[in-house]
Design an enzyme around this catalytic site. Structure first.
Site, PDB file in Angstrom:
ATOM      1  N   HIS A 100      -8.494  -0.567   5.076  1.00  0.00           N
ATOM      2  CA  HIS A 100      -8.452  -2.302   5.907  1.00  0.00           C
ATOM      3  C   HIS A 100      -9.657  -2.838   4.873  1.00  0.00           C
ATOM      4  CE1 HIS A 100      -9.791  -4.650   9.302  1.00  0.00           C
ATOM      5  NE2 HIS A 100     -11.238  -4.953   8.351  1.00  0.00           N
TER       6      HIS A 100
ATOM      7  N   ASN B   8       0.945  -1.308   0.022  1.00  0.00           N
ATOM      8  CA  ASN B   8       0.300   0.207   0.269  1.00  0.00           C
ATOM      9  C   ASN B   8       1.054   1.586  -0.240  1.00  0.00           C
ATOM     10  OD1 ASN B   8      -3.313  -0.049   0.376  1.00  0.00           O
ATOM     11  ND2 ASN B   8      -2.694  -1.969   1.935  1.00  0.00           N
TER      12      ASN B   8
HETATM   13  C1  GAR Z   1      -3.241  -4.342   3.924  1.00  0.00           C
HETATM   14  O1  GAR Z   1      -4.185  -6.090   3.259  1.00  0.00           O
HETATM   15  C2  GAR Z   1      -3.565  -3.779   4.547  1.00  0.00           C
HETATM   16  O2  GAR Z   1      -5.228  -3.622   4.236  1.00  0.00           O
HETATM   17  C3  GAR Z   1      -4.110  -4.397   6.088  1.00  0.00           C
HETATM   18  O3  GAR Z   1      -2.832  -4.908   5.807  1.00  0.00           O
HETATM   19  C4  GAR Z   1      -2.174  -5.463   4.386  1.00  0.00           C
HETATM   20  C5  GAR Z   1      -0.450  -4.435   4.325  1.00  0.00           C
HETATM   21  O4  GAR Z   1       0.286  -4.936   3.400  1.00  0.00           O
HETATM   22  N1  GAR Z   1      -4.312  -4.270   6.696  1.00  0.00           N
HETATM   23  C6  GAR Z   1      -4.624  -4.269   8.040  1.00  0.00           C
HETATM   24  O5  GAR Z   1      -5.417  -5.685   8.012  1.00  0.00           O
HETATM   25  C7  GAR Z   1      -5.046  -3.233   9.365  1.00  0.00           C
HETATM   26  N2  GAR Z   1      -6.119  -3.930  10.176  1.00  0.00           N
HETATM   27  P1  GAR Z   1       0.864  -4.303   2.804  1.00  0.00           P
HETATM   28  O6  GAR Z   1       2.051  -4.195   4.060  1.00  0.00           O
HETATM   29  O7  GAR Z   1       1.552  -4.621   1.527  1.00  0.00           O
HETATM   30  O8  GAR Z   1       0.618  -2.821   2.599  1.00  0.00           O
END
Ligand code: GAR
Length: 208
Positions: free
Chosen positions: A110, A14
């Site tokens: 989220h 992200n």
């Molecule tokens: C993502 O899917 C984000 O939406 C989730 O963790 C992942 C992180 O991926 N966040 C949550 O679950 C927060 N409650 P990334 O480090 O590759 O962005």
């Protein structure tokens, strides 16, 4: 130009979407000036460094409790003069002392359609495991302002994603990221930086 600080804990896909949106001009009124990680050695830090974005590690495990940790994060955000704080896969719940200092200035992505599959304990792959267990046919992602209620703040943007036959949690996570998270998080950041988000009675209105 708004000063954006991104909080991370992991792979940082992200964060990458935000960096790409800044470089392609989707986020034109904001600049990511600092990335703060709750864990050392995570790939998100490398992603930031590759794009010459300053990084800081404020490791959760070095603090005895959430309040002490939150004070350290708050003083870093103040030092960085953050206008917008983005939780991009930030896996630590901060004390309300941080949220109260940055009301409607912190947003989180989220990986579900809130109010489904959210709140304490729902993070990362766990969210997709629960969605598959329930048998929902649609899931998605939500970007919302952060309040003292975990995943309970005003909703900025949501995007639905179809669940497919034979999905594993990993396959569903990948589709939700590609089709929803990486799109709506940069869009929400861009809207904020253009001063187009207004919050009234916990509802977000998007101004033209
Ligand atoms: C993502 O899917 C984000 O939406 C989730 O963790 C992942 C992180 O991926 N966040 C949550 O679950 C927060 N409650 P990334 O480090 O590759 O962005």
């Amino acid at each position: 130009m708004k000063n954006i600080v991104v909080l991370v804990s992991g792979g940082g896909t992200n964060l990458q979407a935000l960096i790409d949106a800044q470089e392609s001009g989707i986020i034109s009124q904001g600049k990511i000036t600092c990335v703060i990680s709750s864990k050392p050695g995570v790939y998100a830090l490398e992603r930031a460094e590759k794009h010459n974005i300053r990084t800081r590690v404020i490791a959760r495990k070095e603090y005895s409790d959430s309040v002490e940790y939150s004070k350290a994060i708050l003083s870093a955000l103040d030092e960085e003069k953050a206008d917008l704080v983005i939780y991009a896969g930030f896996m630590t719940i901060l004390d309300e002392l941080v949220v109260k200092a940055y009301p409607n200035k912190m947003m989180n992505v989220h990986p579900a359609l809130i109010p489904s599959f959210c709140g304490k304990g729902y993070y990362g792959l766990r969210v997709h495991e629960e969605a598959l267990k329930k048998g929902v046919k649609l899931t998605g992602a939500t970007v919302h302002f952060v309040t003292e209620v975990c995943d309970g703040g005003p909703i900025i943007l949501q995007k639905a994603v179809a669940v497919e036959n034979g999905d594993t949690p990993e396959a569903l996570q990948k589709r939700v990221m590609e089709q929803a998270e990486w799109k709506i998080l940069p869009q929400a950041a861009a809207l904020f930086c253009e001063d187009r988000l207004e919050v009234k009675d916990n509802i977000v209105y998007i101004k033209d």
